[in-house]
Design a protein around this motif. Structure first.
Motif, PDB file in Angstrom:
ATOM      1  N   LYS A  35       9.923 -31.715 -34.108  1.00  0.00           N
ATOM      2  CA  LYS A  35      11.088 -31.286 -33.327  1.00  0.00           C
ATOM      3  C   LYS A  35      10.724 -31.365 -31.846  1.00  0.00           C
ATOM      4  O   LYS A  35       9.683 -30.866 -31.428  1.00  0.00           O
ATOM      5  N   PRO A  36      11.571 -31.983 -31.024  1.00  0.00           N
ATOM      6  CA  PRO A  36      11.248 -32.169 -29.603  1.00  0.00           C
ATOM      7  C   PRO A  36      10.957 -30.866 -28.859  1.00  0.00           C
ATOM      8  O   PRO A  36      10.014 -30.816 -28.065  1.00  0.00           O
ATOM      9  N   LEU A  37      11.733 -29.838 -29.094  1.00  0.00           N
ATOM     10  CA  LEU A  37      11.501 -28.575 -28.398  1.00  0.00           C
ATOM     11  C   LEU A  37      10.119 -28.023 -28.709  1.00  0.00           C
ATOM     12  O   LEU A  37       9.390 -27.591 -27.814  1.00  0.00           O
ATOM     13  N   ALA A  38       9.738 -28.053 -29.974  1.00  0.00           N
ATOM     14  CA  ALA A  38       8.432 -27.533 -30.374  1.00  0.00           C
ATOM     15  C   ALA A  38       7.295 -28.351 -29.756  1.00  0.00           C
ATOM     16  O   ALA A  38       6.280 -27.790 -29.334  1.00  0.00           O
ATOM     17  N   ALA A  39       7.463 -29.654 -29.689  1.00  0.00           N
ATOM     18  CA  ALA A  39       6.422 -30.512 -29.103  1.00  0.00           C
ATOM     19  C   ALA A  39       6.230 -30.205 -27.621  1.00  0.00           C
ATOM     20  O   ALA A  39       5.094 -30.133 -27.139  1.00  0.00           O
ATOM     21  N   VAL A  40       7.324 -29.997 -26.902  1.00  0.00           N
ATOM     22  CA  VAL A  40       7.231 -29.700 -25.469  1.00  0.00           C
ATOM     23  C   VAL A  40       6.608 -28.318 -25.257  1.00  0.00           C
ATOM     24  O   VAL A  40       5.711 -28.154 -24.422  1.00  0.00           O
ATOM     25  N   VAL A  41       7.065 -27.322 -26.010  1.00  0.00           N
ATOM     26  CA  VAL A  41       6.529 -25.964 -25.858  1.00  0.00           C
ATOM     27  C   VAL A  41       5.045 -25.938 -26.210  1.00  0.00           C
ATOM     28  O   VAL A  41       4.246 -25.298 -25.526  1.00  0.00           O
ATOM     29  N   LYS A  42       4.648 -26.655 -27.246  1.00  0.00           N
ATOM     30  CA  LYS A  42       3.231 -26.713 -27.634  1.00  0.00           C
ATOM     31  C   LYS A  42       2.398 -27.273 -26.496  1.00  0.00           C
ATOM     32  O   LYS A  42       1.338 -26.742 -26.153  1.00  0.00           O
ATOM     33  N   ASP A  44       6.372 -32.179 -17.575  1.00  0.00           N
ATOM     34  CA  ASP A  44       6.890 -33.513 -17.258  1.00  0.00           C
ATOM     35  C   ASP A  44       6.372 -34.559 -18.241  1.00  0.00           C
ATOM     36  O   ASP A  44       7.136 -35.409 -18.719  1.00  0.00           O
ATOM     37  N   ILE A  45       5.106 -34.490 -18.561  1.00  0.00           N
ATOM     38  CA  ILE A  45       4.522 -35.457 -19.495  1.00  0.00           C
ATOM     39  C   ILE A  45       5.121 -35.281 -20.885  1.00  0.00           C
ATOM     40  O   ILE A  45       5.502 -36.266 -21.535  1.00  0.00           O
ATOM     41  N   ALA A  46       5.218 -34.037 -21.343  1.00  0.00           N
ATOM     42  CA  ALA A  46       5.778 -33.776 -22.678  1.00  0.00           C
ATOM     43  C   ALA A  46       7.235 -34.218 -22.751  1.00  0.00           C
ATOM     44  O   ALA A  46       7.657 -34.829 -23.740  1.00  0.00           O
ATOM     45  N   ALA A  87      11.601 -37.754 -24.666  1.00  0.00           N
ATOM     46  CA  ALA A  87      12.876 -38.363 -24.278  1.00  0.00           C
ATOM     47  C   ALA A  87      13.207 -39.661 -25.022  1.00  0.00           C
ATOM     48  O   ALA A  87      14.353 -39.836 -25.434  1.00  0.00           O
ATOM     49  N   PRO A  88      12.258 -40.579 -25.227  1.00  0.00           N
ATOM     50  CA  PRO A  88      12.619 -41.815 -25.942  1.00  0.00           C
ATOM     51  C   PRO A  88      13.141 -41.574 -27.364  1.00  0.00           C
ATOM     52  O   PRO A  88      14.018 -42.298 -27.824  1.00  0.00           O
ATOM     53  N   LYS A  89      12.629 -40.549 -28.040  1.00  0.00           N
ATOM     54  CA  LYS A  89      13.150 -40.247 -29.376  1.00  0.00           C
ATOM     55  C   LYS A  89      14.601 -39.779 -29.301  1.00  0.00           C
ATOM     56  O   LYS A  89      15.399 -40.091 -30.173  1.00  0.00           O
ATOM     57  N   LEU A  90      14.925 -39.039 -28.263  1.00  0.00           N
ATOM     58  CA  LEU A  90      16.272 -38.489 -28.134  1.00  0.00           C
ATOM     59  C   LEU A  90      17.290 -39.524 -27.677  1.00  0.00           C
ATOM     60  O   LEU A  90      18.461 -39.435 -28.021  1.00  0.00           O
ATOM     61  N   ASN A 126      18.315 -45.983 -29.151  1.00  0.00           N
ATOM     62  CA  ASN A 126      19.496 -46.777 -29.510  1.00  0.00           C
ATOM     63  C   ASN A 126      20.767 -46.430 -28.744  1.00  0.00           C
ATOM     64  O   ASN A 126      21.819 -46.975 -29.055  1.00  0.00           O
ATOM     65  N   LEU A 127      20.714 -45.535 -27.766  1.00  0.00           N
ATOM     66  CA  LEU A 127      21.931 -45.192 -27.032  1.00  0.00           C
ATOM     67  C   LEU A 127      22.449 -46.369 -26.212  1.00  0.00           C
ATOM     68  O   LEU A 127      23.655 -46.551 -26.074  1.00  0.00           O
ATOM     69  N   SER A 128      21.564 -47.178 -25.679  1.00  0.00           N
ATOM     70  CA  SER A 128      22.024 -48.313 -24.872  1.00  0.00           C
ATOM     71  C   SER A 128      22.820 -49.304 -25.717  1.00  0.00           C
ATOM     72  O   SER A 128      23.711 -49.987 -25.202  1.00  0.00           O
ATOM     73  N   TYR A 129      22.535 -49.363 -27.007  1.00  0.00           N
ATOM     74  CA  TYR A 129      23.300 -50.254 -27.884  1.00  0.00           C
ATOM     75  C   TYR A 129      24.752 -49.802 -28.012  1.00  0.00           C
ATOM     76  O   TYR A 129      25.648 -50.623 -28.196  1.00  0.00           O
ATOM     77  N   LEU A 130      24.994 -48.484 -27.946  1.00  0.00           N
ATOM     78  CA  LEU A 130      26.376 -48.004 -28.015  1.00  0.00           C
ATOM     79  C   LEU A 130      27.176 -48.504 -26.819  1.00  0.00           C
ATOM     80  O   LEU A 130      28.324 -48.925 -26.965  1.00  0.00           O
TER      81      LEU A 130
END
Length: 179
Positions: A73-80, A98-100, A105-108, A111-115
């Motif tokens: 989960k992105p939130l958990a990865a950043v908090v860790k 900033d690094i986390a 961010a790329p996971k979130l 494929n958005l640019s394809y939309l």
């Protein structure tokens, strides 16, 4: 050129192209909804309350372990990442945030640019169908038998409006989801 336009109309190539782009857009939307609302979803209030409780109890290792258990989960990865550097100065903690965030961010945004691309391309395909329909209408007026002009003109305009409507019917929802 006339043969290509006739083939596009006779074999419904414009409609098929719009439909395929619509299906591609729907698949992308489904994938993003699944990722953002199911795969990466985490009850943020509950998660942060648990982490804050562990930090307040001076159980930093327990908080890091709890975050590691939810690291997909992105939130958990950043908090860790932040908790691992909690013993350093504020600049180091900000840098780890900033690094986390840049790693997550790329996971979130995957494929958005394809939309955006689908929305733009399907609009252009609809515009192409509109132009083909109008060309057919003008040719009908200039070359057809007077008794058939009205019917051929109506067919061309109908094709033009259907292509426009189909392109917009796909483009608008895809762009709304993208935004």
């Amino acid at each position: 050129m006339d043969m290509l336009m006739k083939m596009a109309v006779d074999y419904y190539l414009i409609d098929v192209a719009i439909g395929m782009m619509g299906l591609f857009g729907a698949a992308l939307i489904f994938e993003r909804v699944k990722g953002l609302y199911f795969d990466y979803a985490l009850n943020a209030e509950q998660f942060m309350a648990k982490v804050m409780k562990l930090v307040e109890e001076d159980a930093m290792e327990g908080a890091i372990t709890y975050c590691a258990a939810n690291e997909k989960k992105p939130l958990a990865a950043v908090v860790k990442r932040i908790l691992e550097r909690a013993d350093r100065d504020d600049a180091a903690i900000d840098q780890s945030l900033d690094i986390a965030a840049s790693e997550v961010a790329p996971k979130l945004t995957k494929n958005l640019s394809y939309l955006s691309m689908v929305s733009n391309v399907v609009t252009l395909i609809g515009l192409f169908g509109t132009v083909v329909g109008l060309i057919m209408s003008f040719k009908a007026v200039s070359f057809a038998d007077p008794s058939q002009k009205q019917s051929l003109l109506a067919d061309g305009i109908s094709l033009a409006m259907h292509a426009t409507a189909a392109g917009l019917l796909v483009a608008i929802p895809v762009m709304v989801v993208y935004s």
